[in-house]
Design a protein around this motif. Structure first.
Motif, PDB file in Angstrom:
ATOM      1  N   THR A   3     105.008  34.057  42.823  1.00 24.55           N
ATOM      2  CA  THR A   3     103.818  34.760  43.325  1.00 24.55           C
ATOM      3  C   THR A   3     104.121  36.186  43.758  1.00 24.55           C
ATOM      4  OG1 THR A   3     104.221  33.854  45.529  1.00 24.55           O
ATOM      5  CG2 THR A   3     102.741  32.606  44.079  1.00 24.55           C
ATOM      6  N   GLY A   4     105.417  36.550  43.869  1.00 29.49           N
ATOM      7  CA  GLY A   4     105.777  37.894  44.291  1.00 29.49           C
ATOM      8  C   GLY A   4     105.500  38.921  43.207  1.00 29.49           C
ATOM      9  N   ARG A   5     105.452  40.168  43.606  1.00 31.77           N
ATOM     10  CA  ARG A   5     105.173  41.246  42.665  1.00 31.77           C
ATOM     11  C   ARG A   5     106.373  41.453  41.750  1.00 31.77           C
ATOM     12  NH1 ARG A   5     101.152  45.223  43.284  1.00 31.77           N
ATOM     13  NH2 ARG A   5     101.275  46.839  41.708  1.00 31.77           N
ATOM     14  N   ASP A   6     106.115  41.487  40.463  1.00 22.55           N
ATOM     15  CA  ASP A   6     107.165  41.721  39.479  1.00 22.55           C
ATOM     16  C   ASP A   6     107.185  43.212  39.169  1.00 22.55           C
ATOM     17  OD1 ASP A   6     108.915  41.794  37.367  1.00 22.55           O
ATOM     18  OD2 ASP A   6     108.106  40.037  36.356  1.00 22.55           O
ATOM     19  N   HIS A   7     108.221  43.904  39.631  1.00 17.01           N
ATOM     20  CA  HIS A   7     108.269  45.350  39.452  1.00 17.01           C
ATOM     21  C   HIS A   7     108.467  45.746  37.990  1.00 17.01           C
ATOM     22  CE1 HIS A   7     108.127  45.772  43.734  1.00 17.01           C
ATOM     23  NE2 HIS A   7     109.262  45.123  43.910  1.00 17.01           N
ATOM     24  N   ARG A   8     108.877  44.798  37.168  1.00 17.67           N
ATOM     25  CA  ARG A   8     108.992  45.089  35.735  1.00 17.67           C
ATOM     26  C   ARG A   8     107.620  45.384  35.132  1.00 17.67           C
ATOM     27  NH1 ARG A   8     111.805  40.014  33.251  1.00 17.67           N
ATOM     28  NH2 ARG A   8     110.202  39.074  34.580  1.00 17.67           N
ATOM     29  N   VAL A   9     106.601  44.695  35.627  1.00 22.65           N
ATOM     30  CA  VAL A   9     105.240  44.942  35.136  1.00 22.65           C
ATOM     31  C   VAL A   9     104.819  46.368  35.477  1.00 22.65           C
ATOM     32  CG1 VAL A   9     102.823  44.241  35.321  1.00 22.65           C
ATOM     33  CG2 VAL A   9     104.626  42.505  35.296  1.00 22.65           C
ATOM     34  N   THR A 209      97.009  34.931  30.126  1.00 21.20           N
ATOM     35  CA  THR A 209      97.683  33.644  29.949  1.00 21.20           C
ATOM     36  C   THR A 209      99.129  33.711  30.417  1.00 21.20           C
ATOM     37  OG1 THR A 209      96.276  33.115  28.049  1.00 21.20           O
ATOM     38  CG2 THR A 209      98.322  31.873  28.266  1.00 21.20           C
ATOM     39  N   CYS A 210      99.820  34.778  30.032  1.00 16.23           N
ATOM     40  CA  CYS A 210     101.215  34.940  30.449  1.00 16.23           C
ATOM     41  C   CYS A 210     101.323  35.072  31.966  1.00 16.23           C
ATOM     42  CB  CYS A 210     101.825  36.166  29.767  1.00 16.23           C
ATOM     43  SG  CYS A 210     102.092  35.968  27.980  1.00 16.23           S
ATOM     44  N   GLY A 211     100.368  35.753  32.578  1.00 19.25           N
ATOM     45  CA  GLY A 211     100.371  35.889  34.025  1.00 19.25           C
ATOM     46  C   GLY A 211     100.208  34.546  34.719  1.00 19.25           C
ATOM     47  N   PHE A 212      99.263  33.732  34.243  1.00 21.37           N
ATOM     48  CA  PHE A 212      99.056  32.412  34.826  1.00 21.37           C
ATOM     49  C   PHE A 212     100.291  31.527  34.656  1.00 21.37           C
ATOM     50  CE2 PHE A 212      94.284  32.905  34.733  1.00 21.37           C
ATOM     51  CZ  PHE A 212      94.123  32.660  36.091  1.00 21.37           C
ATOM     52  N   ARG A 213     100.914  31.607  33.491  1.00 17.70           N
ATOM     53  CA  ARG A 213     102.099  30.785  33.244  1.00 17.70           C
ATOM     54  C   ARG A 213     103.256  31.205  34.148  1.00 17.70           C
ATOM     55  NH1 ARG A 213     102.825  27.542  28.941  1.00 17.70           N
ATOM     56  NH2 ARG A 213     105.032  28.122  28.891  1.00 17.70           N
ATOM     57  N   ARG A 214     103.374  32.498  34.389  1.00 16.25           N
ATOM     58  CA  ARG A 214     104.443  32.933  35.283  1.00 16.25           C
ATOM     59  C   ARG A 214     104.187  32.478  36.714  1.00 16.25           C
ATOM     60  NH1 ARG A 214     106.308  36.557  38.862  1.00 16.25           N
ATOM     61  NH2 ARG A 214     108.515  37.092  38.673  1.00 16.25           N
ATOM     62  N   ILE A 215     102.927  32.532  37.141  1.00 14.42           N
ATOM     63  CA  ILE A 215     102.589  32.059  38.483  1.00 14.42           C
ATOM     64  C   ILE A 215     102.933  30.579  38.638  1.00 14.42           C
ATOM     65  CG2 ILE A 215     100.669  31.585  40.053  1.00 14.42           C
ATOM     66  CD1 ILE A 215      99.326  34.123  38.973  1.00 14.42           C
ATOM     67  N   LEU A 217     104.822  28.501  36.386  1.00  8.94           N
ATOM     68  CA  LEU A 217     106.110  28.008  35.910  1.00  8.94           C
ATOM     69  C   LEU A 217     107.281  28.926  36.229  1.00  8.94           C
ATOM     70  CD1 LEU A 217     104.887  26.855  32.373  1.00  8.94           C
ATOM     71  CD2 LEU A 217     105.076  25.456  34.456  1.00  8.94           C
ATOM     72  N   GLY A 218     106.981  30.148  36.669  1.00  8.06           N
ATOM     73  CA  GLY A 218     108.051  31.098  36.946  1.00  8.06           C
ATOM     74  C   GLY A 218     108.456  31.922  35.744  1.00  8.06           C
ATOM     75  N   ARG A 219     107.962  31.589  34.571  1.00  9.87           N
ATOM     76  CA  ARG A 219     108.276  32.329  33.345  1.00  9.87           C
ATOM     77  C   ARG A 219     107.094  32.209  32.397  1.00  9.87           C
ATOM     78  NH1 ARG A 219     112.858  34.135  30.643  1.00  9.87           N
ATOM     79  NH2 ARG A 219     114.177  33.391  32.333  1.00  9.87           N
ATOM     80  N   ALA A 220     106.679  33.327  31.805  1.00 10.59           N
ATOM     81  CA  ALA A 220     105.510  33.308  30.923  1.00 10.59           C
ATOM     82  C   ALA A 220     105.773  32.499  29.661  1.00 10.59           C
ATOM     83  CB  ALA A 220     105.105  34.736  30.561  1.00 10.59           C
ATOM     84  N   VAL A 221     106.894  32.772  29.004  1.00  7.41           N
ATOM     85  CA  VAL A 221     107.276  32.065  27.781  1.00  7.41           C
ATOM     86  C   VAL A 221     108.761  31.749  27.882  1.00  7.41           C
ATOM     87  CG1 VAL A 221     107.392  32.133  25.259  1.00  7.41           C
ATOM     88  CG2 VAL A 221     105.542  33.310  26.446  1.00  7.41           C
ATOM     89  N   PRO A 222     109.160  30.479  27.686  1.00  8.67           N
ATOM     90  CA  PRO A 222     110.573  30.129  27.808  1.00  8.67           C
ATOM     91  C   PRO A 222     111.420  30.800  26.722  1.00  8.67           C
ATOM     92  CG  PRO A 222     109.331  28.302  26.879  1.00  8.67           C
ATOM     93  CD  PRO A 222     108.326  29.317  27.320  1.00  8.67           C
ATOM     94  N   TYR A 223     112.646  31.092  27.083  1.00 12.11           N
ATOM     95  CA  TYR A 223     113.566  31.709  26.123  1.00 12.11           C
ATOM     96  C   TYR A 223     114.027  30.680  25.098  1.00 12.11           C
ATOM     97  CZ  TYR A 223     117.768  33.699  24.096  1.00 12.11           C
ATOM     98  OH  TYR A 223     118.722  34.140  23.212  1.00 12.11           O
ATOM     99  N   ARG A 224     113.918  31.048  23.828  1.00  9.07           N
ATOM    100  CA  ARG A 224     114.412  30.230  22.735  1.00  9.07           C
ATOM    101  C   ARG A 224     115.177  31.145  21.778  1.00  9.07           C
ATOM    102  NH1 ARG A 224     113.020  27.009  25.841  1.00  9.07           N
ATOM    103  NH2 ARG A 224     111.594  25.246  25.637  1.00  9.07           N
ATOM    104  N   PRO A 225     116.414  30.824  21.444  1.00  7.10           N
ATOM    105  CA  PRO A 225     117.188  31.694  20.543  1.00  7.10           C
ATOM    106  C   PRO A 225     116.477  31.972  19.223  1.00  7.10           C
ATOM    107  CG  PRO A 225     118.619  30.071  21.561  1.00  7.10           C
ATOM    108  CD  PRO A 225     117.216  29.690  21.934  1.00  7.10           C
TER     109      PRO A 225
END
Length: 393
Positions: A3-9, A209-215, A217-225
């Protein structure tokens, strides 16, 4: 839950604002180094995606928590603010270009950025400007963003049921807009808006959608190689197409424009996929990467935190730059001074706004154990202040 502000955004929004400013002064040397020269999408897609992402925090959490009316009114109030800024920027644009005509004797300035209607049909044009139908060139992204905020409660209503439902409805509207040429009218001129809101809402909805998922799950889209390899491969293909001029190869595919074209008004598939690829690459940068460790005091993050005033100033400076640059060839010294001074002024504005926000929130601590005597001039109101510490100005 994140829920914290992501300074990357904020950082990437600041980068997008800087590139928009540079691109809004056509013919300058530095526009050759912005993102649009290295792929299919540009700073506009990134800005709208991040706007959707931020809306999940600004309005989405409150809406989903049950305060639907409050969240909707907040979004519509913001839309009203954007409308007022759009009107101000349009009026300033008219003034700047009319000044250019008087100062430099360049009457042909009135035949740029859609000012022809100002000369030919001024009454109709004024109606078009007030209703957002007629939008001057380079002053046309805020009307689309305004529409996004007006549509936001509907998106949030669907998201509250299921994010997949919201995204499916958004994709359907995107397809219908392209298939049936659905757009907002560009009165008094024929055609529609350059930034078709019924198409660009998909970019906004994906960010939401990505914002809701980050809120959640903590990550918008999981990392996959394999997904990272696919994103890098597509971004590299786009880079080769732009830098090696491979447009003819795309044209030889004999596919509909929305699948193999690069239309910006309707956000064709290659542009959309390129945006998603670039976002995925940088969102999953290595933890030790500079892109994963953005501090609050980063200059571009400060720009992003104050996106509306910075965008407004950047637009005004870019319009001045267009008049000064009009008809002149690229020149390293002049272009560097023009772009550099504009960026410095925007950074200065962001820094001032940071200081001002801190100044408003600061609380002056009184000296412990000491209270100021109540002046006799308070008269009958003195008992109400008795015993209270009076802040020193």
């Amino acid at each position: 839950m994140a829920t914290g502000r992501d300074h990357r955004v904020d950082f990437w929004r600041g980068v997008a604002l800087s590139m928009i400013f540079i691109n809004h002064i056509p013919g300058n040397l530095w526009e050759n180094f912005t993102s649009r020269n290295f792929g299919f999408s540009d700073a506009a897609e990134l800005f709208v995606f991040l706007a959707g992402f931020a809306s999940a925090y600004a309005y989405g959490r409150q809406f989903v928590a049950g305060q639907r009316l409050v969240a909707s009114l907040k979004a519509w109030r913001r839309a009203g603010s954007l409308y007022l800024v759009q009107m101000m920027l349009t009026l300033v644009a008219l003034g700047i270009f009319c000044w250019g005509v008087l100062a430099f004797g360049r009457g042909d300035l009135l035949h740029t950025i859609g000012l022809d209607a100002f000369v030919d049909t001024p009454v109709q044009m004024m109606v078009g400007l007030a209703t957002l139908g007629h939008q001057l060139g380079y002053v046309n992204i805020l009307p689309m963003y305004t529409m996004m905020l007006l549509m936001l409660p509907a998106l949030l209503f669907l998201a509250r049921i299921d994010l997949r439902l919201m995204l499916g409805a958004s994709v359907t509207l995107w397809l219908l807009a392209a298939g049936f040429d659905i757009d907002m009218p560009a009165y008094p001129l024929p055609g529609g808006w350059f930034f078709n809101p019924f198409s660009w809402q998909l970019v906004f909805a994906i960010g939401l959608t990505c914002g809701f998922r980050r809120i959640k799950l903590g990550r918008a889209v999981p990392y996959r190689p394999w997904l990272m390899a696919l994103a890098i491969g597509y971004a590299f293909l786009a880079f080769l197409t732009i830098r090696c001029n491979l447009w003819s190869w795309w044209g030889s595919l004999d596919l509909p424009v929305m699948i193999a074209g690069f239309d910006k008004t309707y956000v064709s598939l290659p542009r959309l996929l390129h945006l998603l690829a670039v976002v995925y690459i940088f969102a999953n940068a290595a933890p030790t990467s500079v892109f994963s460790n953005i501090s609050k005091d980063n200059l571009f993050a400060m720009l992003g935190r104050h996106s509306l005033p910075v965008f407004a100033m950047g637009t005004i400076l870019a319009l001045f730059g267009q008049v000064l640059k009009f008809g002149k060839p690229q020149n390293f010294l002049e272009d560097t001074l023009l772009i550099g001074s504009g960026l410095v002024l925007q950074f200065a504005l962001a820094r001032y706004l940071e200081w001002w926000n801190k100044a408003k929130q600061a609380k002056i601590q009184p000296t412990a154990g000491r209270t100021s005597p109540v002046p006799a001039t308070y008269g009958a109101h003195a008992p109400a202040f008795a015993g209270r510490t009076i802040r020193r100005l």
